[in-house]
Write an enzyme that holds these catalytic residues in place. Structure first.
Site, mmCIF file in Angstrom:
data_model
loop_
_atom_site.group_PDB
_atom_site.id
_atom_site.type_symbol
_atom_site.label_atom_id
_atom_site.label_comp_id
_atom_site.label_asym_id
_atom_site.label_seq_id
_atom_site.Cartn_x
_atom_site.Cartn_y
_atom_site.Cartn_z
ATOM 1 N N ARG A 158 20.134 31.055 26.252
ATOM 2 C CA ARG A 158 20.454 32.453 26.544
ATOM 3 C C ARG A 158 21.220 32.631 27.855
ATOM 4 N NH1 ARG A 158 15.545 32.231 24.063
ATOM 5 N NH2 ARG A 158 14.421 31.936 26.013
ATOM 6 N N ARG A 217 29.936 43.095 10.289
ATOM 7 C CA ARG A 217 29.834 44.541 10.039
ATOM 8 C C ARG A 217 31.225 45.163 10.095
ATOM 9 N NH1 ARG A 217 26.045 47.865 13.602
ATOM 10 N NH2 ARG A 217 26.134 49.292 11.819
ATOM 11 N N ARG A 249 21.228 18.908 23.563
ATOM 12 C CA ARG A 249 21.959 18.820 22.295
ATOM 13 C C ARG A 249 22.720 17.516 22.107
ATOM 14 N NH1 ARG A 249 18.621 21.961 19.888
ATOM 15 N NH2 ARG A 249 18.647 24.123 20.600
ATOM 16 N N ASP A 296 28.312 28.801 32.749
ATOM 17 C CA ASP A 296 28.546 28.040 33.974
ATOM 18 C C ASP A 296 28.140 26.581 33.766
ATOM 19 O OD1 ASP A 296 25.721 27.530 34.978
ATOM 20 O OD2 ASP A 296 25.681 29.711 34.897
ATOM 21 N N TYR A 311 32.002 36.908 16.101
ATOM 22 C CA TYR A 311 32.697 37.577 14.990
ATOM 23 C C TYR A 311 31.699 38.469 14.249
ATOM 24 C CZ TYR A 311 35.365 37.925 10.580
ATOM 25 O OH TYR A 311 36.033 38.374 9.469
ATOM 26 N N SER A 312 32.068 39.716 13.999
ATOM 27 C CA SER A 312 31.146 40.667 13.393
ATOM 28 C C SER A 312 31.415 40.828 11.906
ATOM 29 C CB SER A 312 31.259 42.036 14.072
ATOM 30 O OG SER A 312 30.491 43.003 13.379
ATOM 31 N N HIS A 334 22.656 21.636 31.099
ATOM 32 C CA HIS A 334 21.316 21.738 30.510
ATOM 33 C C HIS A 334 21.413 21.754 28.984
ATOM 34 C CE1 HIS A 334 17.155 22.775 29.925
ATOM 35 N NE2 HIS A 334 17.498 23.871 29.268
#
Length: 322
Positions: free
Chosen positions: A106, A116, A212, A201, A113-114, A207
């Site tokens: 986060r 909606r 990953r 950043d 990309y939406s 991190h």
């Protein structure tokens, strides 16, 4: 309106530029069957970390060897705030299920990309017959790396193509009869590709990469992490070198790791006394059948010791004294 009075002797600062990254801005690096990553913009570089660390000395030293040593010391001692002084913005195309493993971090700024506002991207990640991995027997959230039987794999891949086609057909059918995009999309498969801008950043990118790029991470997200890591290496080579040396290719030893190592050094490797010691440390536990079984921590310890050339063994049977 800001009033600006520029002195005659004023010399504006030059924006930090990294030619190695400048020459590939906008270039698509393919990932999976239809994904990609491309660097869009950046702020700062290795010199930004040095500048932040030496704020009381202005620009600091001009020797790149000194900059390298300082960055290595900052990474080695886990100083973090200075590595928040540079940012990278990426344009990423990724299947929705793998995107979830990015949005969990986060600390990044994300705009996706939406579906909606626009129709969903008509592309889904496809699985080749040789890519259906088996569920791990020791890791509830991972795979073994082994592939399911060839005939079954081919059948699964064929059905996947059929499923994707049916899902897209139903989606388009809903749109044609006037169903709102926000409602029509609800049954699209998680393999559907999405696109996003991802800005983060360097501290938080590192991190992200430490998790990953790990071999326990899902293979597909590791492929995205490998590309991002390559971009960091081009952009901030001193930081990447230190990160690899002290994080990616390094290992940490727990208090129990050190205790077991000391025991190996001072006592003979007789299985029964050593098995008793590991039981006392709660690294071995008894099964219902009366045998001893290693906990995950002990298996991880064994892998660490193997890299160090240290043999760690125990007996799978132990008679408890009355």
């Amino acid at each position: 309106m800001l009033e600006i009075n520029i002195p005659d002797n004023f010399v504006p600062l030059e924006r930090e530029s990294v030619p190695e990254l400048d020459r590939i801005l906008g270039l698509k690096f393919p990932v999976l069957d239809d994904g990609f990553i491309r660097a869009i913009d950046y702020m700062g570089s290795d010199s930004a970390f040095v500048q932040a660390a030496r704020i009381s000395y202005g620009k600091g030293t001009k020797h790149s060897s000194d900059d390298r040593s300082l960055i290595r010391r900052l990474i080695r001692h886990r100083h973090t705030s200075v590595f928040e002084m540079a940012e990278l913005k990426l344009h990423i195309r990724i299947p929705m299920d793998h995107f979830r493993q990015m949005v969990r971090h986060r600390t990044a700024n994300i705009n996706e990309y939406s579906t909606r506002y626009s129709e969903a991207i008509d592309s889904q990640q496809k699985t080749a017959p040789g890519e259906w991995r088996l569920q791990s027997t020791t890791n509830k959230q991972g795979s073994e790396g082994k592939v399911i039987d060839t005939a079954i794999s081919a059948m699964l891949s064929t059905k996947e193509i059929q499923f994707h086609a049916l899902a897209q057909e139903i989606y388009q059918e809903r749109l044609k009869v006037g169903v709102a995009r926000e409602k029509a999309r609800k049954d699209l498969p998680l393999s559907t590709y999405t696109e996003l801008y991802w800005k983060c950043d360097v501290h938080n990118i590192l991190h992200f990469l430490s998790l990953r790029k790990d071999l326990h991470a899902q293979l597909e997200i590791r492929q995205y992490a490998d590309i991002i890591g390559g971009l960091i290496e081009l952009w901030c080579p001193f930081t990447w070198e230190a990160f690899e040396d002290f994080r990616i290719k390094a290992m940490s030893l727990s208090a129990l790791d050190i205790k077991v190592l000391k025991c190996i050094n001072i006592m003979p490797l007789a299985l029964m006394p050593f098995t008793k010691l590991l039981i006392e440390m709660r690294l071995l536990k008894f099964t219902d059948e009366g045998k001893v079984k290693p906990i995950t921590e002990l298996l991880e310890m064994k892998e660490k010791f193997k890299l160090l050339g240290v043999k760690l063994e125990w007996s799978d049977t132990y008679v408890q004294p009355f």
